[in-house]
Write a protein that holds these residues in place. Structure first.
Motif, PDB file in Angstrom:
ATOM      1  N   VAL A 278      35.267  11.571  68.562  1.00 26.16           N
ATOM      2  CA  VAL A 278      34.919  12.910  69.050  1.00 26.16           C
ATOM      3  C   VAL A 278      35.732  13.174  70.309  1.00 26.16           C
ATOM      4  CG1 VAL A 278      33.078  14.446  69.816  1.00 26.16           C
ATOM      5  CG2 VAL A 278      32.576  12.640  68.156  1.00 26.16           C
ATOM      6  N   ASP A 279      36.467  14.275  70.315  1.00 28.21           N
ATOM      7  CA  ASP A 279      37.315  14.626  71.453  1.00 28.21           C
ATOM      8  C   ASP A 279      36.556  15.601  72.350  1.00 28.21           C
ATOM      9  OD1 ASP A 279      39.325  15.223  73.209  1.00 28.21           O
ATOM     10  OD2 ASP A 279      40.838  15.639  71.682  1.00 28.21           O
ATOM     11  N   PHE A 280      36.274  15.190  73.574  1.00 25.18           N
ATOM     12  CA  PHE A 280      35.547  16.038  74.515  1.00 25.18           C
ATOM     13  C   PHE A 280      36.481  16.733  75.510  1.00 25.18           C
ATOM     14  CE2 PHE A 280      32.454  12.734  73.295  1.00 25.18           C
ATOM     15  CZ  PHE A 280      31.404  13.535  72.872  1.00 25.18           C
ATOM     16  N   LEU A 281      37.780  16.595  75.317  1.00 21.48           N
ATOM     17  CA  LEU A 281      38.752  17.126  76.260  1.00 21.48           C
ATOM     18  C   LEU A 281      39.195  18.537  75.881  1.00 21.48           C
ATOM     19  CD1 LEU A 281      40.754  13.809  76.609  1.00 21.48           C
ATOM     20  CD2 LEU A 281      39.276  14.836  78.332  1.00 21.48           C
ATOM     21  N   PRO A 282      39.745  19.295  76.828  1.00 19.66           N
ATOM     22  CA  PRO A 282      40.119  20.699  76.545  1.00 19.66           C
ATOM     23  C   PRO A 282      41.253  20.848  75.543  1.00 19.66           C
ATOM     24  CG  PRO A 282      40.843  20.036  78.740  1.00 19.66           C
ATOM     25  CD  PRO A 282      39.949  18.952  78.250  1.00 19.66           C
ATOM     26  N   TYR A 283      41.996  19.772  75.281  1.00 20.07           N
ATOM     27  CA  TYR A 283      43.110  19.845  74.337  1.00 20.07           C
ATOM     28  C   TYR A 283      42.701  19.393  72.938  1.00 20.07           C
ATOM     29  CZ  TYR A 283      45.948  20.317  78.558  1.00 20.07           C
ATOM     30  OH  TYR A 283      46.486  20.743  79.754  1.00 20.07           O
ATOM     31  N   LYS A 284      41.413  19.443  72.635  1.00 21.86           N
ATOM     32  CA  LYS A 284      40.957  18.975  71.335  1.00 21.86           C
ATOM     33  C   LYS A 284      41.409  19.923  70.224  1.00 21.86           C
ATOM     34  CE  LYS A 284      36.374  21.171  71.491  1.00 21.86           C
ATOM     35  NZ  LYS A 284      34.922  20.909  71.494  1.00 21.86           N
ATOM     36  N   GLU A 285      41.399  19.413  69.011  1.00 21.85           N
ATOM     37  CA  GLU A 285      41.829  20.193  67.850  1.00 21.85           C
ATOM     38  C   GLU A 285      40.975  21.451  67.701  1.00 21.85           C
ATOM     39  OE1 GLU A 285      41.762  17.597  64.472  1.00 21.85           O
ATOM     40  OE2 GLU A 285      43.090  16.125  65.413  1.00 21.85           O
ATOM     41  N   GLY A 286      41.644  22.571  67.463  1.00 24.07           N
ATOM     42  CA  GLY A 286      40.966  23.850  67.295  1.00 24.07           C
ATOM     43  C   GLY A 286      40.952  24.703  68.544  1.00 24.07           C
TER      44      GLY A 286
ATOM     45  N   VAL B 141      45.765  24.093  69.071  1.00 22.77           N
ATOM     46  CA  VAL B 141      45.975  22.696  68.678  1.00 22.77           C
ATOM     47  C   VAL B 141      45.504  22.522  67.239  1.00 22.77           C
ATOM     48  CG1 VAL B 141      45.435  20.287  69.177  1.00 22.77           C
ATOM     49  CG2 VAL B 141      45.635  21.925  71.050  1.00 22.77           C
ATOM     50  N   ILE B 142      46.440  22.171  66.368  1.00 21.24           N
ATOM     51  CA  ILE B 142      46.126  22.015  64.943  1.00 21.24           C
ATOM     52  C   ILE B 142      45.692  20.592  64.618  1.00 21.24           C
ATOM     53  CG2 ILE B 142      47.024  22.253  62.586  1.00 21.24           C
ATOM     54  CD1 ILE B 142      46.755  24.896  64.131  1.00 21.24           C
ATOM     55  N   LYS B 143      46.439  19.629  65.152  1.00 23.04           N
ATOM     56  CA  LYS B 143      46.160  18.226  64.834  1.00 23.04           C
ATOM     57  C   LYS B 143      46.742  17.328  65.919  1.00 23.04           C
ATOM     58  CE  LYS B 143      44.581  15.006  62.044  1.00 23.04           C
ATOM     59  NZ  LYS B 143      43.129  14.857  61.791  1.00 23.04           N
ATOM     60  N   LYS B 144      46.135  16.141  66.084  1.00 24.06           N
ATOM     61  CA  LYS B 144      46.630  15.154  67.033  1.00 24.06           C
ATOM     62  C   LYS B 144      46.725  13.794  66.346  1.00 24.06           C
ATOM     63  CE  LYS B 144      44.486  15.437  71.087  1.00 24.06           C
ATOM     64  NZ  LYS B 144      43.448  15.723  72.118  1.00 24.06           N
ATOM     65  N   TRP B 145      47.744  13.046  66.740  1.00 23.13           N
ATOM     66  CA  TRP B 145      47.939  11.705  66.187  1.00 23.13           C
ATOM     67  C   TRP B 145      48.250  10.707  67.294  1.00 23.13           C
ATOM     68  CZ3 TRP B 145      50.624  15.931  63.991  1.00 23.13           C
ATOM     69  CH2 TRP B 145      50.183  16.326  62.718  1.00 23.13           C
ATOM     70  N   SER B 146      47.859   9.468  67.076  1.00 21.75           N
ATOM     71  CA  SER B 146      48.251   8.403  67.988  1.00 21.75           C
ATOM     72  C   SER B 146      49.630   7.895  67.577  1.00 21.75           C
ATOM     73  CB  SER B 146      47.233   7.254  67.935  1.00 21.75           C
ATOM     74  OG  SER B 146      47.305   6.592  66.682  1.00 21.75           O
ATOM     75  N   SER B 147      50.112   6.894  68.290  1.00 19.80           N
ATOM     76  CA  SER B 147      51.459   6.387  68.015  1.00 19.80           C
ATOM     77  C   SER B 147      51.566   5.706  66.655  1.00 19.80           C
ATOM     78  CB  SER B 147      51.881   5.397  69.109  1.00 19.80           C
ATOM     79  OG  SER B 147      50.969   4.310  69.165  1.00 19.80           O
ATOM     80  N   ILE B 148      50.443   5.195  66.127  1.00 15.15           N
ATOM     81  CA  ILE B 148      50.536   4.409  64.889  1.00 15.15           C
ATOM     82  C   ILE B 148      50.067   5.150  63.642  1.00 15.15           C
ATOM     83  CG2 ILE B 148      50.258   2.265  66.182  1.00 15.15           C
ATOM     84  CD1 ILE B 148      47.451   2.072  65.017  1.00 15.15           C
ATOM     85  N   ASN B 149      49.460   6.317  63.780  1.00 13.97           N
ATOM     86  CA  ASN B 149      48.996   6.998  62.573  1.00 13.97           C
ATOM     87  C   ASN B 149      49.685   8.340  62.352  1.00 13.97           C
ATOM     88  OD1 ASN B 149      47.723   8.548  64.520  1.00 13.97           O
ATOM     89  ND2 ASN B 149      45.712   8.513  63.542  1.00 13.97           N
ATOM     90  N   PHE B 150      50.875   8.522  62.953  1.00 17.27           N
ATOM     91  CA  PHE B 150      51.647   9.740  62.708  1.00 17.27           C
ATOM     92  C   PHE B 150      52.064   9.757  61.237  1.00 17.27           C
ATOM     93  CE2 PHE B 150      55.634  12.255  62.808  1.00 17.27           C
ATOM     94  CZ  PHE B 150      55.116  13.427  63.352  1.00 17.27           C
ATOM     95  N   PRO B 151      51.813  10.851  60.525  1.00 16.32           N
ATOM     96  CA  PRO B 151      52.037  10.873  59.076  1.00 16.32           C
ATOM     97  C   PRO B 151      53.516  10.938  58.690  1.00 16.32           C
ATOM     98  CG  PRO B 151      51.287  13.017  59.836  1.00 16.32           C
ATOM     99  CD  PRO B 151      51.204  12.099  61.020  1.00 16.32           C
ATOM    100  N   SER B 152      53.750  10.783  57.401  1.00  7.93           N
ATOM    101  CA  SER B 152      55.106  10.848  56.870  1.00  7.93           C
ATOM    102  C   SER B 152      55.576  12.292  56.775  1.00  7.93           C
ATOM    103  CB  SER B 152      55.158  10.201  55.488  1.00  7.93           C
ATOM    104  OG  SER B 152      54.368  10.963  54.570  1.00  7.93           O
ATOM    105  N   LYS B 153      56.860  12.455  56.532  1.00  7.13           N
ATOM    106  CA  LYS B 153      57.447  13.784  56.361  1.00  7.13           C
ATOM    107  C   LYS B 153      56.751  14.532  55.224  1.00  7.13           C
ATOM    108  CE  LYS B 153      61.708  15.933  54.662  1.00  7.13           C
ATOM    109  NZ  LYS B 153      63.090  15.672  54.186  1.00  7.13           N
ATOM    110  N   GLU B 154      56.519  13.839  54.109  1.00  6.96           N
ATOM    111  CA  GLU B 154      55.909  14.467  52.938  1.00  6.96           C
ATOM    112  C   GLU B 154      54.486  14.951  53.233  1.00  6.96           C
ATOM    113  OE1 GLU B 154      59.344  12.278  52.001  1.00  6.96           O
ATOM    114  OE2 GLU B 154      57.481  11.523  52.929  1.00  6.96           O
TER     115      GLU B 154
END
Length: 401
Positions: free
Chosen positions: A188-196, A377-390
Motif C-alpha cells: 500500500v503506497d501512502f505517499l503523494p506519488y502513488k498510482e492514480g 501516475v499510471i504505474k510504478k516499478w522497482s529495479s527488479i520487476n520492470f516489465p518487458s517491452k512486450e
C-alpha cells in the motif's frame, strides 16, 4: 529452540483481566506498528537515517534499510508471541527494553526538535514527536503491567508442535514482508506519488483553501513608567498602540502558529536540467507516456541495480523507436557521476536534477520507474520487476488514448 506448553494437570487459576487487556492492546499495537513499517522498510530506513545523523552514527546509514526490516520483524514477533502467550518472560523483557528505548528516542526528538516525525506508523499515520512520546508513555504503562505479571503468561495452545509451527510462521512472515516490499515496492503506497494521483493538482493550492493562521506577539515598554507588557498583533491594532508615543516595541515580535491551514501534498518538487533551468511544468504535464527513472544516488547502485538500470534503458530505447514517449532520469547525483554512468550505458534517458527528498517519495527503489501520462501516475516499478517491452506495449502503450 522448542517450546513446551504449560502442564495441563496444573490447577486452573482465575484469569488476570488486567494482564489480558494489556496483552491484547500491546500485542495488536506492536503487530500493527511493525506491519505498517514493514510495508515500506526503505521509508522507515530513511527515518532511521535521520536518527543516525542526530546521534552521530552515520556509519550505520548504509545498513539503515536492513536495520529497519529487523526492527519491524522484532515488533511483529514480540506482538505475536505475546498474544499466543509463548516465552512470556523473555517477551516481557524484550517489550520493556524496546519501549524504554523508544520512549527515550521520542522524548529526545520532541524536546530537541531534531526529528520532526518519529515514523512510528510510517507514512500511514504521521505523528509528531510529542504525540509519539505520549503514545509510548501509555504503552510503557501497559508493558509494565505485562512485566509485573510476566510469570502468569501461559500459552493459549496446548500442543507444543502447533506452538512451534505457529512461532516459525510468525518469524517467517515478520521478516518476509519487509524483504518482499523492499524488492517489490510497498503493498500500500501512502505517499503523494502513488498510482492514480495527478501530480500537478497536488502541487497547487485549491481555490478557497485557508492559509496558515499566525499570531504575532509584541513585547512593549512604557518610556515613562518602564512598565513591560506583551500584546498580540490584534490587541496592538485594536488599541492603536502605535499612536501612543509612550509605548515602544522591544526587539522582534514572536510568531506562533495558531491554526494550521491547507498543506500542499507536494510542496517541494523542482525538476531542473543540467543548466539549472526549471523544467518541472514541462515534465509533469507531458500529455504522452512519460517514463521517469528515479535514482537518489547513482553511485550507490549495486551491480544488480546497475544491471537492472541497463535493462530499463535498453527497453525504453526499443520502445522509443515505435512510440511517442519521453524518458528521463531524475536524480540528485552530481553531474560527474551521471556523466560516468552515461559513458558506461549510453543512456537514452534525458538527465534532470531533483532534490533527494521528493525523489525518495517517488519510488522506493534505487533505481525505480514511474510511468506518467498527462500528469497522472499510471504505474510504478522497482529495479527488479520492470516489465518487458512486450508487456509495456500490451498493457499501456497500445491502450494510449
Amino acid at each position: 529452540m522448542t517450546f513446551t506448553a504449560s502442564n495441563s494437570s496444573a490447577k486452573p487459576t482465575k484469569p488476570n483481566i488486567l494482564l489480558w487487556i494489556a496483552r491484547i492492546l500491546v500485542g495488536l499495537l506492536f503487530i500493527f506498528s511493525g506491519l505498517i513499517k514493514a510495508n515500506d522498510p526503505m521509508g522507515f530506513g530513511y527515518k532511521l537515517d535521520e536518527y543516525f545523523h542526530v546521534f552521530h552514527m552515520g556509519f550505520l546509514s548504509d545498513f539503515s534499510t536492513w536495520i529497519a526490516i529487523f526492527l519491524c520483524a522484532i515488533e511483529i514477533i514480540l506482538g505475536g508471541l505475546l498474544l499466543i502467550g509463548l516465552a512470556g518472560r523473555k517477551v516481557a523483557w524484550g517489550l520493556l527494553l524496546l519501549i524504554i528505548f523508544f520512549t527515550f528516542l521520542t522524548f529526545y526528538s520532541a524536546a530537541s526538535g531534531a526529528v520532526k516525525s518519529c515514523g512510528c506508523f510510517g507514512d500511514a499515520i504521521p505523528l509528531t514527536p510529542w504525540e509519539s512520546f505520549i503514545k509510548d508513555l501509555v504503552l510503557l504503562v501497559l508493558i509494565l503491567i505485562i512485566f509485573i505479571f510476566r510469570k502468569q503468561i501461559k500459552p493459549i495452545i496446548k500442543s507444543p508442535f502447533t506452538l512451534n509451527l505457529l512461532t516459525l510462521l510468525i518469524v517467517i512472515v515478520s521478516f518476509g514482508i519487509g524483504i518482499f516490499t523492499l524488492y517489490y515496492l510497498p503493498f500500500v503506497d501512502f505517499l503523494p506519488y502513488k498510482e492514480g494521483n495527478n501530480i500537478p493538482s497536488l502541487m497547487k493550492v485549491p481555490e478557497g483553501a485557508e492559509p496558515d493562521v499566525y499570531e504575532h506577539i509584541y513585547e512593549m515598554k512604557n518610556k515613562k513608567t518602564n512598565e513591560n507588557k506583551k500584546v498580540t498583533d490584534k490587541e496592538y491594532m485594536s488599541q492603536k498602540l502605535w499612536e501612543d508615543e509612550d509605548w515602544e516595541i522591544i526587539g522582534e515580535p514572536k510568531t506562533t502558529l495558531v491554526k494550521k491551514g491547507f498543506e500542499l501534498k507536494i510542496p517541494d518538487l523542482i525538476i531542473s536540467d543540467m543548466d539549472g533551468t526549471d523544467r518541472t511544468e514541462e515534465v509533469i504535464n507531458n500529455p504522452y507516456y512519460n517514463f521517469i527513472v528515479t535514482s537518489t544516488n547513482v553511485s550507490k547502485m549495486s551491480p544488480i541495480d546497475l544491471k537492472a538500470l541497463e535493462k530499463i534503458n535498453n527497453t525504453i530505447r526499443e520502445l522509443s523507436e515505435d512510440y511517442n514517449i519521453r524518458a528521463i532520469l531524475a536524480t540528485a547525483s552530481s553531474s560527474d557521476e551521471v556523466n560516468y554512468l552515461n559513458d558506461q550505458m549510453d543512456l537514452v534517458l534525458e538527465t534532470f536534477y531533483v532534490d533527494a527528498v521528493p525523489l525518495k517519495s517517488m519510488v522506493r527503489s534505487n533505481p525505480g520507474v514511474m510511468l506518467m501520462l498527462n500528469g497522472t501516475v499510471i504505474k510504478k516499478w522497482s529495479s527488479i520487476n520492470f516489465p518487458s517491452k512486450e508487456e509495456l506495449i500490451k498493457n499501456y502503450l497500445d491502450k494510449a488514448p
